[in-house]
Scaffold this active site. Structure first.
Site, PDB file in Angstrom:
ATOM      1  N   CYS A  27      -7.556  -0.808   1.477  1.00 41.79           N
ATOM      2  CA  CYS A  27      -5.963  -1.897   2.216  1.00 41.79           C
ATOM      3  C   CYS A  27      -6.800  -1.636   3.619  1.00 41.79           C
ATOM      4  O   CYS A  27      -7.637  -1.140   4.514  1.00 41.79           O
ATOM      5  CB  CYS A  27      -4.963  -0.846   2.869  1.00 41.79           C
ATOM      6  N   CYS A  66       1.137  -1.385   0.143  1.00 42.65           N
ATOM      7  CA  CYS A  66       0.031   0.129   0.110  1.00 42.65           C
ATOM      8  C   CYS A  66       1.073   0.897   0.145  1.00 42.65           C
ATOM      9  O   CYS A  66       1.666   1.151   0.766  1.00 42.65           O
ATOM     10  CB  CYS A  66      -0.731  -0.084   0.845  1.00 42.65           C
ATOM     11  N   CYS A  86      -4.821   0.410   6.392  1.00 50.06           N
ATOM     12  CA  CYS A  86      -5.078   1.997   6.843  1.00 50.06           C
ATOM     13  C   CYS A  86      -7.117   2.707   6.147  1.00 50.06           C
ATOM     14  O   CYS A  86      -6.691   3.827   5.952  1.00 50.06           O
ATOM     15  CB  CYS A  86      -4.084   2.585   5.784  1.00 50.06           C
ATOM     16  N   CYS A 111      -8.814  -5.158  -9.611  1.00 54.74           N
ATOM     17  CA  CYS A 111      -8.141  -3.904 -10.420  1.00 54.74           C
ATOM     18  C   CYS A 111      -8.307  -3.072  -9.584  1.00 54.74           C
ATOM     19  O   CYS A 111      -8.433  -1.934  -8.978  1.00 54.74           O
ATOM     20  CB  CYS A 111      -9.690  -3.696 -11.424  1.00 54.74           C
TER      21      CYS A 111
HETATM   22 FE    FE Z   1      -2.825   1.110   4.170  1.00 60.40          FE
END
Ligand code: FE
Length: 131
Positions: free
Chosen positions: A97, A48, A100, A120
């Site tokens: 994610c 991320c 976060c 995607c």
């Molecule tokens: Fe993250």
């Protein structure tokens, strides 16, 4: 939204580029075929871009032809969260994610075997680390 990392708008703006902020924190979409990781075929992991959480593995990456990095599976069960998104009358799910809560892209059910899934993902939401 679920997530273990919490930052204010101002804090996110300080650590992310303007373009990253728009995608990750405002659910934007980068223009297709523009991402630097779209054609990346190196072996490694995709993190991320906002928090460094391990999201995807190069072993699950495939060329979907859509213009965005595509994966048929996640790196682990702690990688992402999903949320139904029917905003365009489509069956697609939003991908976040798990650590976060940042927006990454969408999940479709027209991917290759063995999962049939197509994550995607915006290239700008990812950071690549060679392994
Ligand atoms: Fe993250």
């Amino acid at each position: 939204m679920q997530g273990k990392i919490h930052k204010t708008k101002e804090e996110w703006k300080r650590i992310l580029s303007k373009e990253q902020y728009h995608v990750l924190r405002e659910k934007g979409t980068e223009p297709p075929f523009t991402g630097s990781l779209l054609h990346n075929k190196n072996k490694g992991v995709y993190l991320c871009a906002a928090c460094g959480n391990e999201l995807f593995s190069s072993g699950h990456k495939f060329d979907s032809g859509t213009g965005w990095p595509s994966f048929f599976d996640v790196a682990s069960s702690s990688s992402v969260n999903l949320k139904d998104d029917s905003s365009f009358g489509l069956t697609r799910r939003e991908v976040f994610c798990r650590k976060c809560g940042s927006h990454l892209g969408h999940l479709f059910q027209d991917g290759p075997p063995p999962t049939g899934k197509r994550y995607c993902i915006n290239s700008i939401a990812l950071e690549f680390r060679k392994k």
